[in-house]
Enzyme design. Structure first.
Site, short mmCIF file in Angstrom:
data_model
loop_
_atom_site.label_atom_id
_atom_site.label_comp_id
_atom_site.label_asym_id
_atom_site.label_seq_id
_atom_site.Cartn_x
_atom_site.Cartn_y
_atom_site.Cartn_z
N CYS A 1 6.69 -26.25 14.73
CA CYS A 1 5.80 -25.17 15.16
C CYS A 1 6.58 -24.02 15.80
CB CYS A 1 4.76 -25.69 16.14
SG CYS A 1 3.72 -24.39 16.83
N HIS B 1 -18.59 -4.22 26.82
CA HIS B 1 -18.61 -3.14 25.83
C HIS B 1 -17.59 -2.08 26.23
CE1 HIS B 1 -20.21 -0.17 23.04
NE2 HIS B 1 -20.18 0.71 24.03
N GLY C 1 -0.56 -22.58 -3.48
CA GLY C 1 -1.36 -23.06 -2.36
C GLY C 1 -1.86 -21.91 -1.51
#
Length: 465
Positions: free
Chosen positions: A42, A444, A180
């Site tokens: 990873c 927002h 793939g």
């Protein structure tokens, strides 16, 4: 003479090193054995360096479209060697960080290749050929996985690449074929396509990103094609004919064969666990289809032996491995309140352009399991922040149980959805219903407002669309 530990962790990837640190936090004497690089695939050859490459591609994309933002940018080009160098540098930096974390937590880091030598015993062969014997009350196997290969699709590192070769390309292929379309394949397809390669993606299933919700896959495929990729679904590569500097791929689609000649091929057809040469048979640990068999706690059924992460099976995700490590260690330590990981609450993220993220059941899977569902959708074009960012393409989809209001699944495609998905993961972990989500105030202007609107839409209450 062997050195004794409360816990021996074999493998220093995102499952192993996290398990080792958690064990040390709980007062255990811990050893972590790693044969190659701390951080595992990873950190060194997967999640982290690929994101560094994709970030370079993203910046390049923004530069190309500078005029859309009122910017005057001169000649735009890239330096492949510099891009790769930056990616490797990021991986190296993170690798050093893990080494420091182990030292900070007093975990004994042992370099070498480990093999079970008996009950509660591990032999470690170092690079110098010397063997160190370790004894552990409990042993966690976190040996990870590697790219799966088929006899007719073997990588050679020159013309045919695995993800590892694609991370450090020595050339930019003019034509590239990716076998793939899962997360690994599509991320590389996205990277090379942005840098100018003529990319063809071949997928055996009927759609790209086949584990995702069908609506998300459809949206993503349309976007990939718009970017110039050629997508071939219901197709397979039956033969690779290697030339001196190119590869002719025999692609079969619904019984019809065609030959596509490219400079390079990337094989991304899945992974298989690193279960060989571990001595599993020495103590009777079972393996099924390339992965160690465990229960919900990570226990192998053999006293004192546990397995976590990719070697223990799907989903093959770093964050799943890390959490499995914590669950196993806390179970070993007898921590009160520990419970098995709910795999239905593990998010999946794909960092192509546009990004894709999801958690829980797809609409089709929910119906298959017998749920009567309510579905909400909200498009990026209806969100002010998305439009301001110049990212109006995308959607957020939510699936609810009509009877109880349970959030069964959430699926997204678009800019920064890999950061947004965690909101829905928390909601599922807290067993939230549509009521709690509707009454949550979203800031927002943010992309997260679309998460709210999608929930509202499932109950015919959407405001901005």
């Amino acid at each position: 003479m062997s050195e004794s530990f409360d816990l021996v962790v074999v493998g220093g990837g995102p499952g192993g090193y996290v398990a080792a640190i958690r064990g040390a936090q709980l007062g255990m004497k811990v050893a972590c054995v790693e044969r190659e690089h701390l951080g595992g695939i990873c950190l060194n050859w997967g999640c982290i360096p690929t994101k560094a490459l994709l970030r370079s591609a993203e910046v390049l994309h923004l530069a190309k479209h500078g005029a859309d933002f009122g910017l005057k940018i001169g000649q735009i080009d890239y330096d492949l060697e510099a891009i790769v160098k930056r990616s490797r540098g990021v991986a190296k930096q993170m690798n050093g960080g893990i080494k420091s974390l182990l030292k900070k937590n007093k975990v004994t880091h042992i370099e070498g290749e480990a093999k079970i030598s008996g009950k509660g015993k591990v032999s470690v062969k170092g690079a110098d050929g010397k063997t160190t014997e370790l004894a552990g009350k409990d042993i966690i196997l976190a040996t990870g996985a590697r790219a799966r290969e088929l006899p007719h699709l073997k990588a050679d590192g020159e013309l045919v690449w695995t993800y590892k070769h694609a991370l450090a390309p020595n050339t930019m292929p003019k034509k590239l074929l990716v076998i793939g379309s899962g997360a690994i394949g599509i991320e590389f397809a996205s990277f090379f396509n942005e840098l100018g390669s003529d990319v063809t993606v071949v997928e055996m299933m009927d759609r790209v990103l086949p584990v995702e919700d069908a609506d998300i896959s459809k949206f993503a495929e349309k976007s990939f094609k718009k970017q110039g990729m050629t997508i071939k679904t219901n197709a397979s590569v039956t033969e690779l004919k290697k030339g001196k500097s190119d590869v002719t791929c025999v692609v079969e689609t619904k019984g019809k064969k065609e030959e596509i000649t490219v400079d390079r091929v990337i094989v991304a057809i899945g992974i298989t666990g690193n279960v060989e040469n571990l001595g599993l048979e020495e103590v009777g640990i079972k393996v099924d289809r390339g992965h160690i068999v465990t229960d919900e706690w990570g226990h192998t059924g053999v006293e004192g032996f546990w397995a976590i992460g990719d070697v223990a099976g799907a989903p093959w995700l770093a964050h799943k491995a890390s959490h499995e490590g914590i669950v196993a260690v806390e179970k070993i330590a007898g921590v009160k309140g520990v419970h098995p990981m709910d795999k239905g609450n593990i998010p999946g993220c794909t960092y192509c352009r546009p990004q894709v993220a999801s958690v829980g059941l797809t609409e089709a899977k929910a119906k298959e399991e017998g749920y009567d569902v309510r579905v909400g959708n909200f498009p990026f074009i209806g969100n002010g922040k998305a439009v301001a960012l110049g990212e109006p393409e995308g959607m957020v989809k939510t699936v609810f149980d009509k009877k109880t209001g349970e959030l069964l699944g959430a699926h997204m495609v678009g800019a920064e959805v890999t950061e947004m998905i965690q909101g829905y993961v928390v909601a599922r972990t807290l067993e939230s219903t549509e009521a709690e989500l509707m009454h949550t105030v979203f800031p927002h202007p943010t992309l997260s407002e679309m998460m709210h609107e999608s929930v509202l839409d499932a109950y015919d209450k959407a405001i901005h669309f």
